[in-house]
Scaffold this motif. Structure first.
Motif, short mmCIF file in Angstrom:
data_model
loop_
_atom_site.label_atom_id
_atom_site.label_comp_id
_atom_site.label_asym_id
_atom_site.label_seq_id
_atom_site.Cartn_x
_atom_site.Cartn_y
_atom_site.Cartn_z
N LEU A 7 70.32 27.05 -75.39
CA LEU A 7 69.88 28.27 -74.89
C LEU A 7 71.09 29.19 -74.93
N CYS A 8 70.68 30.47 -75.56
CA CYS A 8 71.77 31.40 -75.46
C CYS A 8 71.13 32.89 -75.02
N CYS A 9 72.39 33.56 -74.92
CA CYS A 9 72.02 35.02 -74.43
C CYS A 9 71.55 35.97 -75.48
N LEU A 10 70.46 36.68 -75.17
CA LEU A 10 69.92 37.69 -76.16
C LEU A 10 71.03 38.55 -76.63
N ASN A 11 71.79 39.00 -75.60
CA ASN A 11 72.94 40.08 -75.85
C ASN A 11 73.92 39.61 -76.97
N ALA A 12 74.15 38.67 -77.07
CA ALA A 12 74.90 37.82 -77.76
C ALA A 12 74.37 38.04 -79.37
N ASN A 13 73.43 38.32 -79.75
CA ASN A 13 72.84 38.51 -80.95
C ASN A 13 73.57 39.50 -81.74
N ASP A 14 74.12 40.33 -80.90
CA ASP A 14 75.12 41.59 -81.63
C ASP A 14 76.26 40.89 -82.62
N VAL A 15 76.80 39.76 -82.14
CA VAL A 15 78.21 39.21 -82.78
C VAL A 15 77.69 37.94 -82.92
N CYS A 16 76.79 37.21 -82.74
CA CYS A 16 76.63 35.77 -82.95
C CYS A 16 75.42 35.37 -83.85
N ALA A 17 75.66 34.47 -84.84
CA ALA A 17 74.89 34.01 -85.75
C ALA A 17 74.62 32.45 -85.47
N GLY A 18 74.93 32.09 -84.03
CA GLY A 18 74.59 30.67 -84.04
C GLY A 18 75.67 29.41 -84.47
N VAL A 19 76.36 29.85 -85.44
CA VAL A 19 77.36 29.08 -86.09
C VAL A 19 78.06 28.18 -85.43
N GLY A 20 78.76 28.58 -84.40
CA GLY A 20 79.78 27.91 -83.66
C GLY A 20 78.79 26.46 -82.66
N CYS A 21 77.53 27.19 -82.17
CA CYS A 21 76.77 26.19 -81.50
C CYS A 21 76.13 25.35 -82.39
N LEU A 22 76.01 25.56 -83.58
CA LEU A 22 75.25 24.49 -84.54
C LEU A 22 76.27 23.67 -85.12
N ASN A 23 77.56 24.08 -85.53
CA ASN A 23 78.69 23.16 -85.93
C ASN A 23 78.94 22.22 -85.06
N SER A 24 79.10 22.55 -83.57
CA SER A 24 79.51 21.55 -82.64
C SER A 24 78.20 20.75 -82.25
N PHE A 25 77.11 21.04 -82.60
CA PHE A 25 76.00 20.21 -82.32
C PHE A 25 76.10 19.27 -83.55
N TYR A 26 75.95 19.51 -84.52
CA TYR A 26 76.01 18.63 -85.88
C TYR A 26 77.40 17.78 -85.75
N GLY A 27 78.38 18.41 -85.44
CA GLY A 27 79.57 17.54 -85.39
C GLY A 27 79.78 16.68 -83.98
N LYS A 28 79.08 16.83 -83.13
CA LYS A 28 78.93 16.12 -81.92
C LYS A 28 80.30 16.32 -81.31
N ASP A 29 81.02 17.42 -81.36
CA ASP A 29 82.19 17.73 -80.68
C ASP A 29 81.88 18.74 -79.36
N LYS A 30 83.06 19.01 -78.93
CA LYS A 30 83.22 20.08 -77.86
C LYS A 30 82.17 19.63 -76.81
N ALA A 31 81.28 20.55 -76.38
CA ALA A 31 80.25 20.11 -75.29
C ALA A 31 79.23 19.04 -75.50
N PHE A 32 79.26 19.18 -77.12
CA PHE A 32 78.20 17.86 -77.28
C PHE A 32 78.58 16.51 -77.65
N ALA A 33 80.24 16.50 -77.57
CA ALA A 33 80.82 15.16 -77.58
C ALA A 33 79.96 14.03 -76.53
N CYS A 34 79.37 14.65 -75.53
CA CYS A 34 78.42 13.73 -74.90
C CYS A 34 77.48 12.82 -75.34
N TRP A 35 77.08 13.39 -76.71
CA TRP A 35 76.09 12.78 -77.60
C TRP A 35 76.64 11.87 -78.42
N ALA A 36 77.90 11.46 -78.81
CA ALA A 36 78.43 10.84 -79.79
C ALA A 36 78.10 9.31 -79.59
#
Length: 119
Positions: A7-36
């Motif tokens: 879940l992300c902020c709608l206002n972030a659409n001005d600068v966000c393509a979701g790349v950071g979130c998706l990369n971290s999800f698929y890499g299971k790193d940063k906040a997604f490390a809990c799913w390793a």
């Protein structure tokens, strides 16, 4: 297999393509490390509806949150974009959406490609 959402902020659409979130999800790193070591599926990537209207009074946002429940989402990661640097706090509307989800048994995690201050 656990089903999670982002879940992300709608206002972030001005600068966000979701790349950071998706990369971290698929890499299971940063906040997604809990799913390793676990099988997880990204069940949804959604934005809040907009500022100024509490999510519990916004029919569109209620529909999105209810859909997460119907789809069996077990956890929702809230993007760092929900942190308002100038206020030094989480957006109150995102916090309300998080409470709504937690009241329905969905785990809320604060962070995606970076963590919230104090976490």
């Amino acid at each position: 297999m656990k089903k999670i959402a982002i879940l992300c902020c709608l206002n972030a659409n001005d600068v966000c393509a979701g790349v950071g979130c998706l990369n971290s999800f698929y890499g299971k790193d940063k906040a997604f490390a809990c799913w390793a070591g676990q099988e997880v599926k990204l069940g949804a990537f959604l934005r809040c509806s907009h500022c100024g209207v509490p999510p519990t009074e916004d029919e569109g946002m209620i529909e999105k949150l209810e859909r997460l429940c119907r789809e069996g989402v077990e956890a929702v990661h809230v993007g760092i974009c929900a942190y308002q640097k100038d206020a030094g706090a989480v957006c109150p509307h995102m916090a309300e959406s998080a409470r709504w989800l937690e009241e329905r048994g969905i785990r809320v995690l604060w962070g995606t490609h970076s963590f919230f201050p104090g976490q």
